[in-house]
Design a protein around this motif. Structure first.
Motif, mmCIF file in Angstrom:
data_model
loop_
_atom_site.group_PDB
_atom_site.id
_atom_site.type_symbol
_atom_site.label_atom_id
_atom_site.label_comp_id
_atom_site.label_asym_id
_atom_site.label_seq_id
_atom_site.Cartn_x
_atom_site.Cartn_y
_atom_site.Cartn_z
ATOM 1 N N VAL A 63 -8.058 -31.960 33.888
ATOM 2 C CA VAL A 63 -8.182 -33.161 34.726
ATOM 3 C C VAL A 63 -7.845 -32.766 36.163
ATOM 4 O O VAL A 63 -6.758 -32.246 36.427
ATOM 5 N N SER A 78 -12.334 -35.529 34.400
ATOM 6 C CA SER A 78 -11.896 -34.611 33.347
ATOM 7 C C SER A 78 -13.113 -33.809 32.918
ATOM 8 O O SER A 78 -14.176 -34.379 32.654
ATOM 9 N N HIS A 155 -0.799 -33.050 37.539
ATOM 10 C CA HIS A 155 0.373 -32.618 36.778
ATOM 11 C C HIS A 155 0.159 -31.214 36.231
ATOM 12 O O HIS A 155 -0.965 -30.809 35.919
ATOM 13 N N LYS A 159 -3.513 -31.837 32.672
ATOM 14 C CA LYS A 159 -3.796 -32.844 31.652
ATOM 15 C C LYS A 159 -3.795 -34.268 32.212
ATOM 16 O O LYS A 159 -4.354 -35.178 31.610
ATOM 17 N N ILE A 160 -3.144 -34.466 33.346
ATOM 18 C CA ILE A 160 -3.061 -35.783 33.993
ATOM 19 C C ILE A 160 -3.218 -35.589 35.496
ATOM 20 O O ILE A 160 -2.659 -34.643 36.060
ATOM 21 N N ALA A 185 1.010 -40.919 37.709
ATOM 22 C CA ALA A 185 0.791 -39.964 36.624
ATOM 23 C C ALA A 185 1.871 -40.085 35.552
ATOM 24 O O ALA A 185 1.577 -40.077 34.353
ATOM 25 N N ASN A 188 2.185 -44.391 34.346
ATOM 26 C CA ASN A 188 0.956 -45.028 33.857
ATOM 27 C C ASN A 188 0.957 -46.551 34.014
ATOM 28 O O ASN A 188 0.839 -47.306 33.025
ATOM 29 N N ARG A 271 -6.161 -43.115 37.816
ATOM 30 C CA ARG A 271 -5.439 -42.161 36.985
ATOM 31 C C ARG A 271 -6.324 -41.756 35.816
ATOM 32 O O ARG A 271 -6.992 -42.594 35.215
ATOM 33 N N SER A 273 -6.126 -39.240 32.234
ATOM 34 C CA SER A 273 -5.295 -38.433 31.339
ATOM 35 C C SER A 273 -6.108 -38.034 30.119
ATOM 36 O O SER A 273 -6.941 -38.806 29.639
#
Length: 275
Positions: A63, A78, A155, A159-160, A185, A188, A271, A273
């Protein structure tokens, strides 16, 4: 006599397609040295692999969030694959970054897939990479945002990722936007503030809390007042500007942003994830 490709041609084909050395060599042999035909052979191989893996789940990936040079447009995408092994591959992550940069100026995921990628479309590139890697590769999530000033956060582990929009470009906005994106992140939030929480979400929360209060034996005539307090707590926990700031739980996100500049506000966020 069969054609034997020279090393320079194999390397050139590999650089252009990303395919393995042996696949490139075999394609050149099959094409009898015709470079463009060899490229087509490798792409057809990718299409075949993609068709065979169409029903596979691509729940791993990278991501990536990117913003433009003047921090007014941004995108989070992503790039999905099947295994964590591929997701950590340097070439795969580089591709994800390149596609995220392209996503900044694409209005939709479909537009991104149709965008030119060094002579082929992004969609064709993904099929090609499916053939190269041997896993289903696709764009999963696609989010764009615009505003007066944007800041991004990715992150660790890719992944996020999140992007936050602030109301103005002021001193300290860069650090503030990144810090709030880190908040997004980590925590959420479901909306920017209470005005942006959907009525369906509010109704569902009220229904759950009402049932719990009835089971606890609370008198009917005080339940509505209790629910008001419950919803205030719900908004504090779940909407971005009212959440406690992760770097200083004694202040809200809105108060933190005001400490940077009295007139500064958070105006939006996106956002993405994999989880």
């Amino acid at each position: 006599m069969s054609y034997t490709p020279v090393a320079a041609d194999v390397a050139k084909l590999r650089n252009q397609t990303g395919a393995g050395m042996m696949d490139c060599k075999k394609a050149l042999v099959e094409a009898e040295g015709d470079f463009e035909k060899a490229v087509d052979i490798l792409r057809k191989k990718g299409q075949k692999v993609a068709a065979n893996r169409a029903d596979r789940e691509s729940t791993e990936g990278a991501v990536i969030a990117r913003v433009n040079e003047d921090n007014t447009l941004g995108a989070v995408i992503s790039l999905n694959c099947e295994t964590d092994f591929v997701a950590k591959n340097e070439a795969f992550i580089e591709l994800a970054y390149e596609l995220a940069e392209m996503a900044i100026t694409a209005a939709t995921k479909e537009e991104l897939l149709a965008t030119d990628f060094h002579g082929i479309t992004v969609a064709e590139k993904l099929v090609e990479q499916t053939g190269v890697i041997g896993e289903k590769i696709e764009i999963g999530s696609f989010e764009r945002i615009q505003g007066a000033f944007l800041g991004a956060y990715i992150h660790a582990g890719n992944k996020i990722a999140a992007i936050t929009s602030l109301s103005a470009k002021v001193d300290g906005a860069d650090e503030a936007a990144k810090a709030v994106s880190m908040q997004v992140a980590a925590m959420n939030p479901i909306a920017l503030d209470e005005t942006q929480v959907s009525q369906d979400t509010i109704d569902k929360e009220l229904e759950i809390e009402r049932e719990l209060l009835i089971k606890e034996g609370k008198p009917e005539n005080i339940i509505d007042n209790i629910l008001k307090g419950k919803m205030q707590r719900f908004y504090k926990d779940n909407t971005l500007v009212h959440q406690s700031f992760i770097k200083d739980p004694n202040v809200s996100v809105a108060d933190y942003v005001k400490s940077v500049n009295g007139d500064l506000k958070v105006t939006g966020f996106v956002r993405v994830s994999l989880a």
